[in-house]
Design a protein around this motif. Structure first.
Motif, mmCIF file in Angstrom:
data_model
loop_
_atom_site.group_PDB
_atom_site.id
_atom_site.type_symbol
_atom_site.label_atom_id
_atom_site.label_comp_id
_atom_site.label_asym_id
_atom_site.label_seq_id
_atom_site.Cartn_x
_atom_site.Cartn_y
_atom_site.Cartn_z
ATOM 1 N N ALA A 72 0.832 -1.209 0.000
ATOM 2 C CA ALA A 72 0.000 0.000 0.000
ATOM 3 C C ALA A 72 0.864 1.256 0.000
ATOM 4 O O ALA A 72 0.544 2.238 -0.677
ATOM 5 C CB ALA A 72 -0.927 0.003 1.212
ATOM 6 N N SER A 73 1.971 1.218 0.729
ATOM 7 C CA SER A 73 2.878 2.365 0.764
ATOM 8 C C SER A 73 3.467 2.635 -0.610
ATOM 9 O O SER A 73 3.465 3.778 -1.090
ATOM 10 C CB SER A 73 4.012 2.121 1.763
ATOM 11 N N VAL A 74 3.973 1.603 -1.259
ATOM 12 C CA VAL A 74 4.652 1.778 -2.550
ATOM 13 C C VAL A 74 3.643 2.096 -3.652
ATOM 14 O O VAL A 74 3.907 2.948 -4.505
ATOM 15 C CB VAL A 74 5.494 0.528 -2.881
ATOM 16 N N LEU A 75 2.492 1.448 -3.629
ATOM 17 C CA LEU A 75 1.480 1.747 -4.642
ATOM 18 C C LEU A 75 0.979 3.184 -4.498
ATOM 19 O O LEU A 75 0.836 3.902 -5.495
ATOM 20 C CB LEU A 75 0.306 0.771 -4.529
ATOM 21 N N GLY A 76 0.735 3.601 -3.284
ATOM 22 C CA GLY A 76 0.322 4.989 -3.058
ATOM 23 C C GLY A 76 1.400 5.971 -3.470
ATOM 24 O O GLY A 76 1.117 7.023 -4.056
ATOM 25 N N ALA A 77 2.660 5.641 -3.188
ATOM 26 C CA ALA A 77 3.769 6.512 -3.585
ATOM 27 C C ALA A 77 3.856 6.614 -5.104
ATOM 28 O O ALA A 77 4.091 7.690 -5.653
ATOM 29 C CB ALA A 77 5.079 5.990 -3.007
ATOM 30 N N ALA A 78 3.638 5.492 -5.795
ATOM 31 C CA ALA A 78 3.665 5.520 -7.256
ATOM 32 C C ALA A 78 2.532 6.377 -7.805
ATOM 33 O O ALA A 78 2.726 7.137 -8.771
ATOM 34 C CB ALA A 78 3.578 4.099 -7.809
ATOM 35 N N LEU A 79 1.362 6.272 -7.207
ATOM 36 C CA LEU A 79 0.237 7.094 -7.651
ATOM 37 C C LEU A 79 0.477 8.577 -7.378
ATOM 38 O O LEU A 79 0.187 9.433 -8.230
ATOM 39 C CB LEU A 79 -1.050 6.631 -6.980
ATOM 40 N N VAL A 80 1.006 8.898 -6.215
ATOM 41 C CA VAL A 80 1.296 10.295 -5.879
ATOM 42 C C VAL A 80 2.334 10.868 -6.841
ATOM 43 O O VAL A 80 2.157 11.961 -7.391
ATOM 44 C CB VAL A 80 1.777 10.413 -4.414
ATOM 45 N N MET A 81 3.403 10.127 -7.082
ATOM 46 C CA MET A 81 4.425 10.596 -8.011
ATOM 47 C C MET A 81 3.885 10.692 -9.435
ATOM 48 O O MET A 81 4.265 11.585 -10.189
ATOM 49 C CB MET A 81 5.648 9.685 -7.982
ATOM 50 N N GLY A 82 3.000 9.777 -9.806
ATOM 51 C CA GLY A 82 2.396 9.832 -11.131
ATOM 52 C C GLY A 82 1.549 11.076 -11.335
ATOM 53 O O GLY A 82 1.610 11.720 -12.381
ATOM 54 N N VAL A 83 0.758 11.421 -10.332
ATOM 55 C CA VAL A 83 -0.078 12.618 -10.432
ATOM 56 C C VAL A 83 0.785 13.872 -10.484
ATOM 57 O O VAL A 83 0.531 14.782 -11.284
ATOM 58 C CB VAL A 83 -1.080 12.663 -9.247
ATOM 59 N N ILE A 84 1.825 13.909 -9.672
ATOM 60 C CA ILE A 84 2.711 15.082 -9.678
ATOM 61 C C ILE A 84 3.453 15.187 -11.001
ATOM 62 O O ILE A 84 3.569 16.273 -11.581
ATOM 63 C CB ILE A 84 3.677 15.029 -8.479
#
Length: 96
Positions: A72-84
């Motif tokens: 969940a941490s890594v998937l959320g981090a990937a999504l956050v970085m993707g949006v940015i």
């Protein structure tokens, strides 16, 4: 025989901490990296988030749900970085 925990520690804070770290890394990379190198630096930043997720979840000391929390941490981090990175990508094509 294992004794159940009476008051288990909250684990959501560690997951959200990795997401905040990803947002900070994404903004720093977007501001300071050259446009052609942003993708590479975001990949390095995501690797750093993976290491941070492992470290935070190991530090918490709970083995139940370790894999799910790291995922969940890594998937959320990937999504956050993707949006940015999407924001910076759209900003680079807008004439100004």
């Amino acid at each position: 025989m294992a004794v159940p925990e009476l008051a288990p520690r909250r684990t959501l804070g560690g997951v959200i901490a990795v997401w905040v770290l990803a947002a900070l890394i994404g903004v720093v990379v977007g501001v300071f990296a050259a446009a052609q190198w942003r993708g590479a630096w975001l990949a390095v930043g995501l690797g750093g988030c993976l290491v941070a997720a492992f470290a935070i979840q190991l530090w918490s000391g709970r083995s139940q749900g370790f894999t799910e929390r790291v995922a969940a941490s890594v998937l959320g981090a990937a999504l956050v970085m993707g949006v940015i990175s999407l924001g910076f990508g759209l900003a680079s094509i807008v004439p100004g």
